[in-house]
Write a protein that holds these residues in place. Sequence first.
Motif, mmCIF file in Angstrom:
data_model
loop_
_atom_site.group_PDB
_atom_site.id
_atom_site.type_symbol
_atom_site.label_atom_id
_atom_site.label_comp_id
_atom_site.label_asym_id
_atom_site.label_seq_id
_atom_site.Cartn_x
_atom_site.Cartn_y
_atom_site.Cartn_z
ATOM 1 N N ALA A 148 15.454 -37.140 44.803
ATOM 2 C CA ALA A 148 15.546 -36.406 43.547
ATOM 3 C C ALA A 148 15.618 -37.370 42.363
ATOM 4 C CB ALA A 148 16.776 -35.504 43.556
ATOM 5 N N HIS A 149 14.924 -37.006 41.283
ATOM 6 C CA HIS A 149 14.898 -37.831 40.080
ATOM 7 C C HIS A 149 15.231 -37.037 38.817
ATOM 8 C CE1 HIS A 149 12.461 -40.293 42.865
ATOM 9 N NE2 HIS A 149 12.811 -41.308 42.114
ATOM 10 N N ASN A 150 15.783 -35.831 38.967
ATOM 11 C CA ASN A 150 16.069 -34.970 37.819
ATOM 12 C C ASN A 150 14.811 -34.756 36.967
ATOM 13 O OD1 ASN A 150 17.748 -33.330 36.243
ATOM 14 N ND2 ASN A 150 18.178 -34.989 34.804
ATOM 15 N N ILE A 151 13.703 -34.466 37.630
ATOM 16 C CA ILE A 151 12.409 -34.317 36.964
ATOM 17 C C ILE A 151 12.351 -32.984 36.218
ATOM 18 C CG2 ILE A 151 9.922 -34.113 37.375
ATOM 19 C CD1 ILE A 151 10.362 -35.897 39.858
ATOM 20 N N THR A 152 11.719 -32.982 35.064
ATOM 21 C CA THR A 152 11.507 -31.763 34.278
ATOM 22 C C THR A 152 10.187 -31.120 34.700
ATOM 23 O OG1 THR A 152 12.729 -32.677 32.396
ATOM 24 C CG2 THR A 152 11.232 -30.829 31.956
ATOM 25 N N PHE A 153 10.205 -29.824 34.955
ATOM 26 C CA PHE A 153 9.010 -29.118 35.404
ATOM 27 C C PHE A 153 7.996 -28.990 34.273
ATOM 28 C CE2 PHE A 153 12.510 -27.251 38.000
ATOM 29 C CZ PHE A 153 12.101 -27.753 39.228
ATOM 30 N N ARG A 154 6.711 -29.155 34.648
ATOM 31 C CA ARG A 154 5.624 -29.038 33.678
ATOM 32 C C ARG A 154 4.526 -28.137 34.234
ATOM 33 N NH1 ARG A 154 3.845 -35.110 32.483
ATOM 34 N NH2 ARG A 154 3.508 -34.948 34.743
ATOM 35 N N ALA A 155 3.721 -27.605 33.356
ATOM 36 C CA ALA A 155 2.601 -26.770 33.771
ATOM 37 C C ALA A 155 1.663 -27.576 34.666
ATOM 38 C CB ALA A 155 1.845 -26.258 32.549
ATOM 39 N N GLY A 156 1.183 -26.935 35.722
ATOM 40 C CA GLY A 156 0.264 -27.589 36.642
ATOM 41 C C GLY A 156 0.916 -28.340 37.778
ATOM 42 N N ASP A 157 2.260 -28.464 37.751
ATOM 43 C CA ASP A 157 2.952 -29.203 38.808
ATOM 44 C C ASP A 157 2.786 -28.527 40.162
ATOM 45 O OD1 ASP A 157 3.966 -31.280 37.313
ATOM 46 O OD2 ASP A 157 5.960 -30.405 37.046
ATOM 47 N N VAL A 158 2.539 -29.346 41.173
ATOM 48 C CA VAL A 158 2.691 -28.909 42.558
ATOM 49 C C VAL A 158 4.131 -29.217 42.963
ATOM 50 C CG1 VAL A 158 1.933 -29.211 44.941
ATOM 51 C CG2 VAL A 158 0.273 -29.382 43.090
ATOM 52 N N LEU A 159 4.785 -28.258 43.615
ATOM 53 C CA LEU A 159 6.183 -28.410 43.994
ATOM 54 C C LEU A 159 6.333 -28.219 45.495
ATOM 55 C CD1 LEU A 159 7.630 -25.930 41.312
ATOM 56 C CD2 LEU A 159 7.176 -28.365 40.996
ATOM 57 N N ILE A 160 7.074 -29.100 46.139
ATOM 58 C CA ILE A 160 7.438 -28.887 47.541
ATOM 59 C C ILE A 160 8.943 -28.710 47.616
ATOM 60 C CG2 ILE A 160 7.526 -29.841 49.868
ATOM 61 C CD1 ILE A 160 4.925 -31.222 49.377
ATOM 62 N N THR A 161 9.350 -27.630 48.240
ATOM 63 C CA THR A 161 10.747 -27.238 48.264
ATOM 64 C C THR A 161 11.374 -27.516 49.623
ATOM 65 O OG1 THR A 161 10.271 -25.026 49.063
ATOM 66 C CG2 THR A 161 10.179 -25.361 46.679
ATOM 67 N N GLY A 162 12.677 -27.319 49.692
ATOM 68 C CA GLY A 162 13.380 -27.362 50.966
ATOM 69 C C GLY A 162 14.624 -26.505 50.865
ATOM 70 N N ALA A 163 14.899 -25.697 51.896
ATOM 71 C CA ALA A 163 16.064 -24.813 51.862
ATOM 72 C C ALA A 163 16.622 -24.638 53.263
ATOM 73 C CB ALA A 163 15.697 -23.452 51.264
ATOM 74 N N GLY A 164 17.923 -24.381 53.321
ATOM 75 C CA GLY A 164 18.585 -24.142 54.595
ATOM 76 C C GLY A 164 20.061 -23.891 54.366
ATOM 77 N N ALA A 165 20.796 -23.767 55.464
ATOM 78 C CA ALA A 165 22.243 -23.570 55.386
ATOM 79 C C ALA A 165 22.855 -23.973 56.713
ATOM 80 C CB ALA A 165 22.583 -22.112 55.077
ATOM 81 N N PRO A 166 23.697 -25.007 56.755
ATOM 82 C CA PRO A 166 24.344 -25.363 58.024
ATOM 83 C C PRO A 166 25.263 -24.239 58.476
ATOM 84 C CG PRO A 166 25.360 -26.545 56.197
ATOM 85 C CD PRO A 166 24.171 -25.843 55.633
#
Length: 404
Positions: A245-263
Amino acid sequence: MYDEVVADVVTIQISRAEFDARAAALLDAVQAQGLGGVVLFDNYYILYFTGFAFAPTERPLAFVMNGRGEKALFVPRLEVEHARAQTGFARVDHYREYPDDPHPMQVLKATLADMGLTGRIGVDTDGYPWILGYRGPSLTEVAGSTVVRIAGVVEDMMALKSAAEIALIRESAKWGNLAHRLLQRYTHIGATETEVSLRASNEATLAMLATLGPLYQAQSFFWDGATAGYRGQIGRNAAIPHTLAHNITFRAGDVLITGAGAPMWGYNSELERTMVIGPPSAEQQRLFAHMMAAQEVAFAALRPGATCADVDRAVRAYYEGHDLMRYWKHHSGHAIGLRYHEGPFLDVGDHTELKPGMVFTVEPGLYAPELGGFRHSDTALITPDGSELLTYYPRDLESLTIPL
């Protein structure tokens, strides 16, 4: 005793009977190899056989079992009450502190001698691993025994999930789904990945705790609730699968890859999605479609009797047939459970046979350095007649396009 304390409490955690059955199966393997007993240092192995979840540090801990099936935990003084409360073990031996005098491994030597562990001993590693500044002698040096590595036996046991383990992974997937729903809802141009991830994760965790109450424990060293985020996989950085993570600001046209879960009592699921901010370009649409097709190829190959290599080979054949190998960076998936990454692996080099009860992430990806990355990950259970997806978040591009 432990069973008397929890007998009237409704719970979703692994039962003491199941922990005992695991230890009994390990004992059978130890006896079949003519070993005098077993000593395991890995924190996930200790959790798997005892139910003791703890934060691994420079202080050695071990699960010890002799050839008669008598069990003990070996812990530093600060973990004694913790270990007894979580396991109900009658024997919890301890040393004062690390490095201290005598060294913890010398105290462990006395435990092994008292329990009659001599001759050939099964181990995961020859002594406590040198992590977080720890230094110490090997078990061979301390006990004068011959060690036989049996981590493969343990890994094979962990790869086949019980009904209780699968239920916890399903529950994990449910709350990961909610966290991801909130992540997508709060993502917009001008926001940062940090604020969106924190908001989604906190809200999902609070909802989970309000629903499950005392039924929930994370038993995780890394997370204490539901999580969703990007881990820096934003824009061109999405072409780096393991960026941070780099605290990136979202911009138009961005491709985003996510991750989610819960132990969930230590057990994990994995949900990842590729999203786009604003109308996707033609090239984004093309690579997204190929990524989806490759994942479908993997799903079709994921069945009992096939091998891990068969699945990855089918995906790579799709890539090669569509001139996509220049976008390839990793195998098609991995097992998951107490660890976020477990073996076996959906890789051409892993010839493990797929069996009902195994749980895998299925995540073939494509990575274009000037554009970004394209990867969905779903958690799949091998069933007697194929496979079942335990994650169920929408996968199509329309559902994953964030409006401007």
